[in-house]
Structure formats: C-alpha cells, structure tokens
Motif scaffolding. Structure first.
Motif, PDB file in Angstrom:
ATOM      1  N   GLU A   1      20.350 -44.356  33.903  1.00 52.06           N
ATOM      2  CA  GLU A   1      20.878 -45.718  33.890  1.00 52.06           C
ATOM      3  C   GLU A   1      21.934 -45.862  32.809  1.00 52.06           C
ATOM      4  N   ILE A   2      22.815 -46.840  32.989  1.00 50.80           N
ATOM      5  CA  ILE A   2      23.816 -47.199  31.982  1.00 50.80           C
ATOM      6  C   ILE A   2      23.498 -48.610  31.513  1.00 50.80           C
ATOM      7  N   TYR A   3      23.402 -48.796  30.195  1.00 47.94           N
ATOM      8  CA  TYR A   3      23.057 -50.103  29.639  1.00 47.94           C
ATOM      9  C   TYR A   3      24.281 -50.744  29.005  1.00 47.94           C
ATOM     10  N   LEU A   4      24.419 -52.048  29.224  1.00 45.83           N
ATOM     11  CA  LEU A   4      25.535 -52.821  28.686  1.00 45.83           C
ATOM     12  C   LEU A   4      24.946 -53.980  27.893  1.00 45.83           C
ATOM     13  N   VAL A   5      25.221 -54.002  26.592  1.00 46.75           N
ATOM     14  CA  VAL A   5      24.601 -54.995  25.720  1.00 46.75           C
ATOM     15  C   VAL A   5      25.610 -55.503  24.705  1.00 46.75           C
ATOM     16  N   ASP A   6      25.301 -56.682  24.171  1.00 50.46           N
ATOM     17  CA  ASP A   6      25.958 -57.183  22.972  1.00 50.46           C
ATOM     18  C   ASP A   6      25.141 -56.643  21.804  1.00 50.46           C
ATOM     19  N   ARG A   7      25.704 -55.699  21.042  1.00 51.30           N
ATOM     20  CA  ARG A   7      24.904 -55.005  20.019  1.00 51.30           C
ATOM     21  C   ARG A   7      24.410 -55.944  18.931  1.00 51.30           C
ATOM     22  N   GLN A   8      25.064 -57.100  18.757  1.00 57.33           N
ATOM     23  CA  GLN A   8      24.590 -58.059  17.768  1.00 57.33           C
ATOM     24  C   GLN A   8      23.297 -58.742  18.214  1.00 57.33           C
ATOM     25  N   GLU A   9      22.948 -58.584  19.503  1.00 56.56           N
ATOM     26  CA  GLU A   9      21.702 -59.160  20.019  1.00 56.56           C
ATOM     27  C   GLU A   9      20.666 -58.090  20.328  1.00 56.56           C
ATOM     28  N   CYS A  10      20.890 -56.885  19.802  1.00 61.55           N
ATOM     29  CA  CYS A  10      19.874 -55.836  19.845  1.00 61.55           C
ATOM     30  C   CYS A  10      19.350 -55.702  18.414  1.00 61.55           C
ATOM     31  N   HIS A  11      18.275 -56.403  18.113  1.00 54.30           N
ATOM     32  CA  HIS A  11      17.778 -56.523  16.747  1.00 54.30           C
ATOM     33  C   HIS A  11      16.722 -55.458  16.469  1.00 54.30           C
ATOM     34  N   LEU A  12      16.856 -54.796  15.312  1.00 53.80           N
ATOM     35  CA  LEU A  12      15.897 -53.768  14.901  1.00 53.80           C
ATOM     36  C   LEU A  12      15.504 -54.005  13.448  1.00 53.80           C
ATOM     37  N   TRP A  13      14.212 -54.272  13.229  1.00 55.30           N
ATOM     38  CA  TRP A  13      13.669 -54.421  11.884  1.00 55.30           C
ATOM     39  C   TRP A  13      12.981 -53.113  11.492  1.00 55.30           C
ATOM     40  N   GLU A  14      13.361 -52.564  10.353  1.00 55.06           N
ATOM     41  CA  GLU A  14      12.733 -51.338   9.863  1.00 55.06           C
ATOM     42  C   GLU A  14      12.344 -51.508   8.400  1.00 55.06           C
ATOM     43  N   ASP A  15      11.236 -50.905   8.045  1.00 54.33           N
ATOM     44  CA  ASP A  15      10.856 -50.844   6.638  1.00 54.33           C
ATOM     45  C   ASP A  15      11.932 -50.052   5.890  1.00 54.33           C
ATOM     46  N   PRO A  16      12.467 -50.600   4.778  1.00 53.65           N
ATOM     47  CA  PRO A  16      13.540 -49.888   4.060  1.00 53.65           C
ATOM     48  C   PRO A  16      13.146 -48.487   3.616  1.00 53.65           C
ATOM     49  N   ASP A  17      11.844 -48.230   3.443  1.00 53.73           N
ATOM     50  CA  ASP A  17      11.391 -46.915   2.979  1.00 53.73           C
ATOM     51  C   ASP A  17      10.979 -45.993   4.123  1.00 53.73           C
ATOM     52  N   ALA A  18      11.050 -46.465   5.348  1.00 51.99           N
ATOM     53  CA  ALA A  18      10.582 -45.659   6.482  1.00 51.99           C
ATOM     54  C   ALA A  18      11.581 -44.557   6.814  1.00 51.99           C
ATOM     55  N   PRO A  19      11.068 -43.401   7.317  1.00 49.82           N
ATOM     56  CA  PRO A  19       9.650 -43.079   7.446  1.00 49.82           C
ATOM     57  C   PRO A  19       9.050 -42.646   6.110  1.00 49.82           C
ATOM     58  N   MET A  20       7.760 -42.925   5.947  1.00 49.02           N
ATOM     59  CA  MET A  20       7.059 -42.581   4.717  1.00 49.02           C
ATOM     60  C   MET A  20       6.188 -41.337   4.937  1.00 49.02           C
ATOM     61  N   TYR A  21       5.768 -40.733   3.843  1.00 54.37           N
ATOM     62  CA  TYR A  21       5.132 -39.413   3.900  1.00 54.37           C
ATOM     63  C   TYR A  21       3.871 -39.410   3.054  1.00 54.37           C
ATOM     64  N   ILE A  22       2.776 -38.952   3.676  1.00 49.51           N
ATOM     65  CA  ILE A  22       1.501 -38.785   2.963  1.00 49.51           C
ATOM     66  C   ILE A  22       1.170 -37.292   2.938  1.00 49.51           C
ATOM     67  N   ARG A  23       0.833 -36.784   1.749  1.00 49.74           N
ATOM     68  CA  ARG A  23       0.393 -35.382   1.610  1.00 49.74           C
ATOM     69  C   ARG A  23      -1.023 -35.415   1.047  1.00 49.74           C
ATOM     70  N   ALA A  24      -2.003 -35.144   1.889  1.00 53.14           N
ATOM     71  CA  ALA A  24      -3.413 -35.248   1.511  1.00 53.14           C
ATOM     72  C   ALA A  24      -4.018 -33.852   1.394  1.00 53.14           C
ATOM     73  N   GLU A  25      -4.387 -33.467   0.172  1.00 52.49           N
ATOM     74  CA  GLU A  25      -4.966 -32.149  -0.049  1.00 52.49           C
ATOM     75  C   GLU A  25      -6.492 -32.186   0.000  1.00 52.49           C
ATOM     76  N   GLN A  26      -7.100 -33.281  -0.471  1.00 48.74           N
ATOM     77  CA  GLN A  26      -8.560 -33.335  -0.541  1.00 48.74           C
ATOM     78  C   GLN A  26      -9.195 -33.432   0.849  1.00 48.74           C
ATOM     79  N   THR A  27      -8.511 -34.085   1.776  1.00 48.45           N
ATOM     80  CA  THR A  27      -9.086 -34.309   3.106  1.00 48.45           C
ATOM     81  C   THR A  27      -9.501 -33.008   3.774  1.00 48.45           C
ATOM     82  N   LYS A  28      -8.664 -31.979   3.659  1.00 50.51           N
ATOM     83  CA  LYS A  28      -8.936 -30.702   4.322  1.00 50.51           C
ATOM     84  C   LYS A  28      -9.267 -29.605   3.305  1.00 50.51           C
ATOM     85  N   ALA A  29      -9.736 -29.998   2.124  1.00 58.72           N
ATOM     86  CA  ALA A  29      -9.950 -29.019   1.059  1.00 58.72           C
ATOM     87  C   ALA A  29     -10.981 -27.962   1.446  1.00 58.72           C
ATOM     88  N   ALA A  30     -12.005 -28.350   2.186  1.00 54.92           N
ATOM     89  CA  ALA A  30     -13.071 -27.405   2.528  1.00 54.92           C
ATOM     90  C   ALA A  30     -12.567 -26.260   3.392  1.00 54.92           C
TER      91      ALA A  30
END
Length: 463
Positions: free
Chosen positions: A396-425
């Motif tokens: 398909e081909i999409y035709l839009v007014d880009r000012q009406e395609c609104h996207l809210w994102e967390d300024p820090d996204a994407p975020m990263y978790i590094r969990a060592e204790q969870t799988k320590a065993a």
C-alpha cells in the motif's frame, strides 16, 4: 540510545529540514512569477521560507553539537590509550630484534638431540605464543642461511595448530532491520512522565454562524461540544540472556547483542505505527482503490493525487500542507523504472516538467528519498506489508499530513536493564531493552491509502 544513533537521527532531521526549506524557496520563486500576486502573499511565503531556514539552522547546530561531542569522546579515548602505563618489565631476550650477529635459536652444541625444538613444537601446538615466536625465528634463520636447500612442499594445511585463523570482530555483519523511516518523520512529542494514556480533546460539535433574519431577532447559536480522544501508552520490550562466559571470554558479544536489540526495538515501533490493529496507519486510512491487471506508474499517479485531495478535504483549514507519501522500496523503484513521453500539464516548484518526479539518491532510512511530480516528498519504509489483498502479494501507499501523525516517545527510550543476580545460579546475565510510546494518526481522520490489485508484486518492464 547511543551517541551514534542520535547523530544518525540528527542527520535525518537535517535532511528533512533542508528539503522543506528548498520546497518553500521554490514556492516563493514560483509565486513571484505570477501576475496576480499580492504583497501579503509574498510576505507570507517569505515568512514560511525563513521559518524553514531557521529550522535548518537549528537542526544543523544540533548535529554539530553531537558531532563535537563524538569528536571529544574519540579524543578522550585516544588520550587514555596514550597515557595508560606500559609494563616496566624488560622484554625477554628472545623477544627483541637486534642488528648484528646473533646466536641461532636452536644450537647443536647446546641441545644435541633437539629436545628444545621438539618441546617448542608441542607447546606451539597447544597455543604457547613464545614457542611459536621461536619457531618462526628459526624458520627465518633457515631461509637466510639455507634458503636454496629448503623445499616448500608443505602448505598451511599441514600446520593447523600454527596457522591461526583471524576473526575481524569489528567488521561483524549485523542482522538487517527495517528500522524507523516513517517514525522519524512523524510529529515528535515527549511522552508525559506519568500515566498509561494520553488524552486529547477533539471538537466534534462546532459553533455556528448564519445571517440574522431580521433586526433585533436572536442570532444563530450552536452549543460547542468535544469528544475525548484517548491514546494508549504502549510498552515495547525485548530480552536476551547471555552466559557469563560469552560476555567475559567473547569479543564484543554484549555490545553486538545490545545493538541488535535496539534495532529490533525501533523496527517494532515503526511497524506498529503502520500495521497495528485498529490504530495503525493501514487501519485508520481511507482507501483509494487502484484496481488494474496491468498497472503502470503513469496510471498510479492520478490515484496519488486523488489521495492527497482527500487528505486536504478532510483537514480543511487545519491542513499544514506538509504532506508525505510513504511506500515500500519495491514500489519506489518500480515508479522509477517507468519510461514515458507524457508529463504533467502543470509545473511544480523544483520539479522538471518532463519527469515523473525526482530521486534524491539518499540511502534507506536517511529521510526523504525523492519528490513526486506535484512536489510531495516520498518516504521509503520496508515495514509496509507486502502480503496484503486477496492474492497476499499487494503493498500500500500512504498519504498523510505528517503534522497530524503524532508520536510520543520517552526521551530516554529505549532503556536498558542489565540484571546479573537474576540468572546468577546458571552464570547468566539477563539484558532487557524497553521503552514507552504512544501515537495517533487520527486526531483528524485524514489519512489516505492507495490499495488494490494495481499494487501487486511489481515487474520491472520500463512502463
């Protein structure tokens, strides 16, 4: 998000701003050539051009700031490498190059049976680098003194333990991803710090104005009313568990995995903007049917104009004119494959009349790829589905007014978790990448899509 990804986004934003500024300047030139223009029209167009110019400057400064930051990081890394204390221990005798006469590495007067040579052969096979160096030096001495007597009958296959394969880890090939071309041209907003919904007020019943029927008679009155437009905040996430051995004894394993998780995150977000049930662009856009057993680019183009007309008719005075066409790469190249002697009767700013648009020759994901004959920018996005329609082979081909395609994102996204204790065993390390976002294309129901059998898998025939 890494500094390199921020720089890539800044480059894309700058490219888009430059394209907008070029379009506004072309519009100003075209306006000045009209006989009926007014001073107000020229002034208004100059203001739009200057606003676009200011946006270019702002984007350029943002990019330069990021590049300066990257240059400083590189400078610090080089400085650290130069200032790291070196080992103070003197190198071993057999690890130093000397000029002059030196004793042979293996001497018959010191080792009549060659036991030292045999020990080095065995040690080299087990990975002893010092033994490998002594053997290599011995071969150099043999070539210098008895080169005419050496027979090079053995190939590298005979020395599997000595010919060490090299792994160019800095040149690894990441898994290709469609990334986020459409998301990068949507109107960006910072996601609020709290809440799992974003609520917008839409005026669904407006006031009314009519002529007064007679003097001292009540004028028209219509009570204004709105409807709440609720947009859900969504969570995109992915995980990967790595063994501690892979991280600690591998070369760049963690960085490679993180890079791939970030690429999948952005690809998923962009795909949801286009394809998600109920709210994705394909499901909110009004369809413009293009049914044709033998489709051509020349026949498709009027459908594009029909779709753009529908966008403006839906937006009325709220139309920004900042329209974009979003299509799959196979459709963009198919349109470039067309050859014809026909051309539009009305010229457009910055477009040569005899062509079916303009190709900017930018790479995938770097913003606007080109212009259609009426000046509409083209965004190429391979997250667009290619298995649509009854034959499961349409896009398909999409035709839009880009000012009406609104996207809210967390300024820090994407975020990263590094969990060592969870799988320590199990000596595992859990890595999770996640982010929050919300979007809507439907604050005004304006989007159009061209769909139908005219958009089956293209054949490149030159028409």
């Amino acid at each position: 998000m890494t500094l390199a990804e921020l720089i890539a986004q800044a480059r894309t934003a700058l490219d888009t701003a430059i394209t907008t500024r070029r379009t506004e300047q072309d519009a100003l030139v075209a306006l000045r050539s009209e006989d009926t223009l007014t001073e107000e029209q020229v002034r208004a167009q100059i203001e739009r051009r200057d606003a676009a110019d200011a946006e270019v400057t702002r984007r350029q400064e943002a990019l330069e700031e990021l590049l300066a930051e990257q240059a400083r990081e590189d400078e610090l890394a080089q400085l650290q490498a130069r200032t790291t204390p070196a080992a103070t221990r003197a190198p071993a005798y057999d690890q130093v190059h000397r000029v002059g006469q030196e004793e042979r590495t293996y001497r018959p007067d010191q080792d009549r049976r060659g036991a030292g040579f045999e020990r080095d052969v065995a040690a080299a096979f087990l990975g002893d680098y010092d033994a490998q160096a002594r053997l290599a030096r011995h071969m150099t001495e043999e070539r210098a003194e008895r080169g005419d007597q050496l027979q090079r009958a053995a190939g590298t296959g005979a020395f599997a333990g000595l010919v060490v394969p090299q792994y160019l880890t800095d040149m690894y090939a990441p898994a290709a991803a469609a990334r986020r071309p459409f998301a990068d041209v949507c109107r960006p907003h910072d996601l609020p710090a709290q809440g799992m919904t974003v609520n917008l007020s839409r005026i669904t019943t407006s006031t009314d104005v009519d002529n007064q029927s007679a003097e001292n008679v009540a004028v028209t009155e219509q009570d204004m009313d709105d409807t709440l437009h609720t947009v859900n905040v969504q969570t995109a996430a992915g995980q990967q568990t790595l063994s501690r051995q892979a991280i600690e004894r591998g070369a760049g394993v963690e960085a490679v995995v993180l890079d791939d998780l970030f690429r999948r995150y952005h690809t998923n977000l962009d795909s949801k903007l286009l394809n998600q049930a109920s709210t994705g662009l394909t499901n909110v856009a009004t369809s413009v049917a293009y049914t044709d057993a033998s489709p051509t680019a020349a026949e498709l183009y009027p459908k594009v104009i029909e779709g753009l007309a529908g966008v403006e008719a839906a937006m009325l005075d709220m139309a920004s004119g900042d329209n974009v066409a979003v299509m799959h790469s196979r459709r963009w190249y198919w349109m470039q494959n067309a050859l014809s002697s026909s051309y539009p009767l009305i010229t457009q700013p910055g477009i040569i009349a005899q062509t079916l648009g303009a190709n900017y020759a930018t790479t995938y994901g770097r913003g606007v790829r080109g212009m259609l004959p009426n000046g509409t920018p083209v965004i190429v996005d391979n997250n667009i589905a290619t298995n649509l329609g009854a034959g499961t082979n349409e896009d398909e081909i999409y035709l839009v007014d880009r000012q009406e395609c609104h996207l809210w994102e967390d300024p820090d996204a994407p975020m990263y978790i590094r969990a060592e204790q969870t799988k320590a065993a199990s000596l595992g390390v859990l890595m999770v990448v996640y982010g929050y976002y919300a979007y809507t294309h439907n604050r005004y129901a304006h989007a159009r899509k061209i769909a139908g059998t005219g958009l089956v898998t293209p054949t490149f025939t030159g028409v």
